[in-house]
Design an enzyme around this catalytic site. Structure first.
Site, PDB file in Angstrom:
ATOM      1  N   GLY A 296      31.336  -6.198 -41.481  1.00  0.00           N
ATOM      2  CA  GLY A 296      30.245  -5.616 -40.693  1.00  0.00           C
ATOM      3  C   GLY A 296      30.768  -4.690 -39.600  1.00  0.00           C
ATOM      4  N   ASP A 297      31.880  -5.078 -38.994  1.00  0.00           N
ATOM      5  CA  ASP A 297      32.481  -4.219 -37.956  1.00  0.00           C
ATOM      6  C   ASP A 297      32.935  -2.904 -38.578  1.00  0.00           C
ATOM      7  OD1 ASP A 297      32.204  -6.565 -36.509  1.00  0.00           O
ATOM      8  OD2 ASP A 297      34.325  -7.100 -36.699  1.00  0.00           O
ATOM      9  N   ALA A 298      33.501  -2.996 -39.793  1.00  0.00           N
ATOM     10  CA  ALA A 298      33.957  -1.794 -40.487  1.00  0.00           C
ATOM     11  C   ALA A 298      32.769  -0.894 -40.830  1.00  0.00           C
ATOM     12  CB  ALA A 298      34.710  -2.176 -41.760  1.00  0.00           C
TER      13      ALA A 298
END
Ligand code: 26A
Length: 342
Positions: A296-298
């Site tokens: 999700g951060d990516a």
């Protein structure tokens, strides 16, 4: 970089070292953890980190959700585009973070706390699930004074990304960036970070809401938001539309709400533009997935790199999904080196 460099994106949150090991139901049960969650550590969790290192062959990896996003955005942008603010200790864990930042070309302005150690996130992998348990330590010692001392860079930066996890740490710093963004018509981005943020940090979250030009989260964070705000629905497009149309401070930008759902389609709603739209994810073979930590951060890194590049929503979603797929093939919240080009 000199103090008068103009960054495309400034990110603020908790710089953490991930201590990531393979787990099983027994270890989850021992520490009272869910298979897929993110929580703040309590006293009973403090032996988890040594357990992972001693008995579970744990890897030490650069983590911290917004710091992962910052490395991701920098991955796709020209050199010296992204800068990250947060607080670490004066120890070897901070050195590991600095090495990762250097490799990624990510500029950082850390506050170094004299007493506390660098924050740690225990990541327990079971299949495609990850359970995260964070001892913030120095990350909890971020101070508005640090932002003020480094205001020259912050003021020049063209967009702000704040990880919602920072709502547990330093709300005044978040609001200072939010107000600056609204005043100068720059994009202010907030990630919902984890279900416990809308649940237990509702008040500071709602204080920042009028400033969101972009709000991003996954399906569990969206439904947690819906529950804590009595929306009486778990329908993701409906929640996205609700988020997009909350009252807004800066009337020159329409708010965009982005909800990812793992392998299910990515949902985006734009303020005043009716129903949310959705995009299927880039398919990736189950056997290719190393672990889902930081996917999700990516996605956020890819998406918001697109935003600062002036791309349209279609292209931002595509770029986010591409970077998420890259991260899924790596151990932890990492990106392939040598670099792949989008
Ligand atoms: C305050 N908390 C709980 C946290 C975090 C966090 N980053 C900042 N604050 N809990 C987990 N993470 C990070 O999430 C990444 C995966 O999305 C982990 O460090 C991990 O790299």
């Amino acid at each position: 970089m000199s103090a008068d460099h103009t960054y495309e994106l400034l990110c603020l949150e908790n710089p953490l070292l991930d201590i990531q090991g393979q787990g099983d139901d027994a270890v989850l049960q021992q520490y009272g953890l869910k298979a897929n969650d993110a929580i703040l550590a309590e006293e009973k969790h403090m032996t988890l980190y040594e357990e992972l290192i001693q008995n579970r062959n744990a890897k030490l990896l650069a983590g911290g959700a917004a710091q992962n996003t910052a490395r991701g955005a920098q991955y796709l942008l020209p050199a010296d585009s992204v800068v990250f603010y947060g607080c670490v200790g004066k120890d070897k864990y901070a050195d590991i973070l600095q090495d990762a930042n250097k490799q990624a070309g990510l500029a950082v302005r850390y506050r170094y706390d004299e007493e506390q150690a660098t924050g740690r996130c225990g990541v327990i992998i079971t299949g495609h699930n990850r359970s995260m348990c964070t001892d913030l330590a120095a990350a909890n010692c971020y101070k508005i004074e640090h932002l003020e001392e480094n205001w020259g860079i912050a003021e020049k930066a063209k967009a702000y990304f704040v990880g919602g996890y920072h709502l547990t740490v330093c709300v005044p710093a978040i609001l200072k960036l939010a107000e600056e963004a609204a005043k100068k018509n720059k994009p202010f981005i907030l990630s919902l970070s984890a279900p416990f943020i809308p649940q237990f940090f509702k008040e500071p979250l709602d204080q920042t809401a009028p400033y969101w030009d972009y709000v991003i989260g996954n399906e569990t964070e969206a439904t947690s938001y819906a529950d804590s705000h009595d929306l009486n629905t778990h329908d993701i497009p409906t929640i996205a539309k609700h988020l997009a149309n909350l009252p807004k401070e800066n009337k020159q930008r329409k708010r965009v709400a982005i909800i990812t759902q793992g392998t299910d389609p990515t949902v985006v709603a734009v303020q005043g533009e009716g129903d949310a739209k959705s995009w299927p994810v880039h398919p990736i073979g189950k056997e290719e997935i190393v672990d889902t930590t930081g996917a999700g951060d990516a996605f956020a890194g890819g998406f918001f790199a697109g935003v600062v590049q002036g791309k349209d929503i279609d292209s931002c979603v595509d770029q986010g999904q591409w970077l998420a797929a890259q991260s899924l093939r790596e151990l932890g919240p990492s990106y392939p080196f040598p670099k792949k080009t989008y």
